[in-house]
Scaffold this active site. Structure first.
Site, short mmCIF file in Angstrom:
data_model
loop_
_atom_site.label_atom_id
_atom_site.label_comp_id
_atom_site.label_asym_id
_atom_site.label_seq_id
_atom_site.Cartn_x
_atom_site.Cartn_y
_atom_site.Cartn_z
N PHE A 84 11.27 -6.46 1.08
CA PHE A 84 10.33 -7.03 2.06
C PHE A 84 9.63 -8.29 1.59
CE2 PHE A 84 9.84 -2.30 3.11
CZ PHE A 84 10.84 -2.35 4.06
N SER A 95 0.82 -1.21 0.00
CA SER A 95 0.00 0.00 0.00
C SER A 95 0.86 1.26 0.00
CB SER A 95 -0.92 0.00 1.21
OG SER A 95 -0.12 -0.18 2.37
N LYS A 115 16.08 -1.97 -17.65
CA LYS A 115 15.99 -0.63 -18.25
C LYS A 115 16.68 0.41 -17.39
CE LYS A 115 12.55 0.90 -15.42
NZ LYS A 115 11.86 2.07 -14.97
#
Ligand code: 13P
EC number: 1.1.1.8
Lengths: 385, 385
Positions: free
Chosen positions: B121, B30, B232
């Protein structure tokens, strides 16, 4: 399938190839791109003495110019100063590049003819060369754009080929004349795939152009190379409209991606193009990227949205009388697609035409970027779990 | 071979597909990208009510925040205000997105698990979810980057898959969280190619993410999609060095082209990637273009050349402590290539490593762009005709 370096050959090992004979190079054209190309050809003619004759003839449309306070002929000044003081001032060409005012002399003396004239002159220039071409000679067209007529889309290499009865390849890439002339590194693509009776290997053609600062990849796909330089201008306009609307970087990247895929689709649908050319070679992806970052079409399209002026006005104001290629090409392409009943298969090209010549709102470019849906979306469906 | 629209499927006709059952979507993460993704999932859960259950659970790492002068829990504020006031302020999420402080609840209730956590994480978060996953559930990783260890290069989708025993696809494209959250049009790519026993069609996965402003193409090539977003950054650094040296647009376009081909080569050499993905899909070409036009890696690399400061210093000054992904990835890739004895096959990636961590002069990038020659050039050969 494809992979890094797998499509195409370079001139890297040219000196280990023993040529059948030393070839003469002639350059037809002497504008700023023509002179930059002639400089390269002259450097390579000297560097690869067993491949090429040293003297490179460059056809110069004769003009009187003012030089050091005197009225002089442009060819004479070039041959004295080794500088095209009118069209590429400040750049020294090697002394083996010779300016020739008569295109027929260039035609008669060259095995490799490099065409770098504005596209509107190519037919007339070729007319003067008819009947004078050496047996076994080939052409390389450095002219960006395509010739569109009722019969369809023709590459300038095809025009040259038909006029002169020679095989003609193409050179195109992310190449701005002044950057190349100042030896800023760039890459380019040659499309060269002659019939068996042509006796010049593609490595030798690559070696005409390859320099430490001008890196050549030669591929078979002539159409892909030629179309890249023409069609990228259409996409650069679409990105310019997005710039004018101040859309974000991701939106512009999406337009470039979709545009590149339309370029690829056009080349593979209407010509026998290798789909890798557009997405992997300098003539496609790299030329598109450069043009979308502030090239001429891009700037005009941005100003079109921001100022509300017409494209004709902006052409005059921003391009000093040069043609806005992207708009003209979008029109040519649109008329061609109409004859094929394939307008809807090229939504981005079509949008550029409609924004430039009809009254489509540039904001509606967004609609064009949606995938085609068969049904409208069922917005606000069941909301309970 | 390839062509426009031929690789991949979109969600355009999702409403004509009858799903076997309505699936629950859970979002693990989130932050600003996580919340933007949860917003999209929430909108689609409502829009395609026969495909998805309305409620989308978003795992929020619980924190105390200051909200309207009070100390509040982030989840509570989100569920009241439908806004992630800490990580994506100013953007309203649909009310069917529910913040959940316990990742285990998300794990237990979702058929489609969308992972959007910082890569450092991911293993620990997965550990908490082990044993709780629904039968038949799948994952989609929106985590950019690759996990490099002694065993080689692993995709985060592979890490998730191994930890949780589920099939996991990938989403990556030219997507900046804030632009997506503000509904500025962009495209993205999903890599999803599950084994036969997975019962969720790729159109249904595409429909989790596809919005009018977020256009999804779903391809089989999971590795290509994941690697695009990681590699990239390395190329964006090379272009940033060129920006710092004030090299021209053509030179930068050449670096981008060569970089894109190295990305493609890496993905096809070490993974079973489709070469079209990198050069034709948003996760490759488009993400690269956006990143090279002023993305974080690009700006740091430019400043590295212009200021002479170290990359660590610039990381602190310009990225506020965020990791400079491109440099770190160039190191990971370099160490991996050493084990494969293939350093010389990736000259651009290697140069970025050498400039970032050894003392290669950025100007020598030019050398890297030359094709490999077997002999040095025979400069100044025969000069007579
Ligand atoms: O051809 C060019 C670059 O290769 C010049 O680009 P523009 O026409 O977009 O200015």
């Amino acid at each position: 399938m494809s992979g890094y370096g797998q499509q195409g050959v370079s001139a890297a090992n040219i000196d280990s190839i023993r040529p059948k004979k030393r070839l003469s190079i002639g350059v037809v054209g002497s504008g700023n791109w023509g002179t930059a190309i002639a400089k390269i050809c002259g450097e390579n003619a000297r560097a690869h003495g067993h491949h090429f004759r040293s003297k490179v003839r460059m056809w110069v449309f004769e003009e009187e110019i003012e030089y050091k306070g005197e009225k002089r002929k442009l060819t004479e000044v070039f041959n004295e100063a080794h500088e095209n003081v009118k069209y590429l001032p400040g750049i020294e060409c090697p002394p083996n590049v010779i300016a020739v005012p008569d295109v027929r002399e260039v035609a008669r003396r060259a095995d490799i003819l490099v065409f770098v004239v504005p596209h509107q002159f190519i037919e007339r220039v070729c007319d003067q060369m008819v009947g004078l071409i050496r047996p076994g000679a080939v052409g390389i067209s450095c002219i960006k754009g395509v010739a569109v007529s009722k019969e369809g889309v023709r590459l300038y290499s095809e025009v040259i080929s038909e006029k002169l009865g020679i095989y003609c390849g193409v050179l195109s890439g992310a190449n701005v004349a002044n950057e190349v002339a100042r030896e800023q590194f760039c890459e380019t693509t040659i499309g060269f795939n002659p019939p068996n009776e042509v006796d010049i290997p593609r490595e030798q053609i690559a070696a005409v152009f390859d320099r430490p600062y001008f890196s050549v990849v030669s591929v078979d796909d002539v159409a892909g190379v030629a179309l890249g330089g023409a069609l990228k201008n259409v996409v650069a306009m679409a990105v310019g409209f997005a710039d004018g609307l101040e859309w974000g970087g991701n939106t512009k990247a999406a337009i470039m991606r979709r545009g590149l895929l339309e370029m690829q689709k056009f080349a593979t649908t209407f010509f026998d193009s290798d789909p890798r050319t557009m997405v992997e070679q300098s003539c496609g992806i790299a030329d598109l990227v450069t043009s979308c970052l502030g090239g001429r079409n891009n700037r005009c399209a941005e100003a079109f949205v921001k100022t509300g002026k017409s494209l004709e006005t902006l052409e005059k104001e921003l391009l000093g009388g040069q043609l806005l290629q992207g708009a003209a090409t979008s029109k040519d392409v649109h008329e061609f697609l109409l004859t094929k009943d394939m307008v809807k298969d090229f939504p981005l090209f079509t949008a550029v035409y409609n924004i430039s010549y009809e009254d489509m709102d540039p904001k509606d470019l967004i609609i064009v970027l949606q995938p085609l849906k068969e049904d409208s979306e069922n917005e606000g469906g069941t909301e309970t779990e």
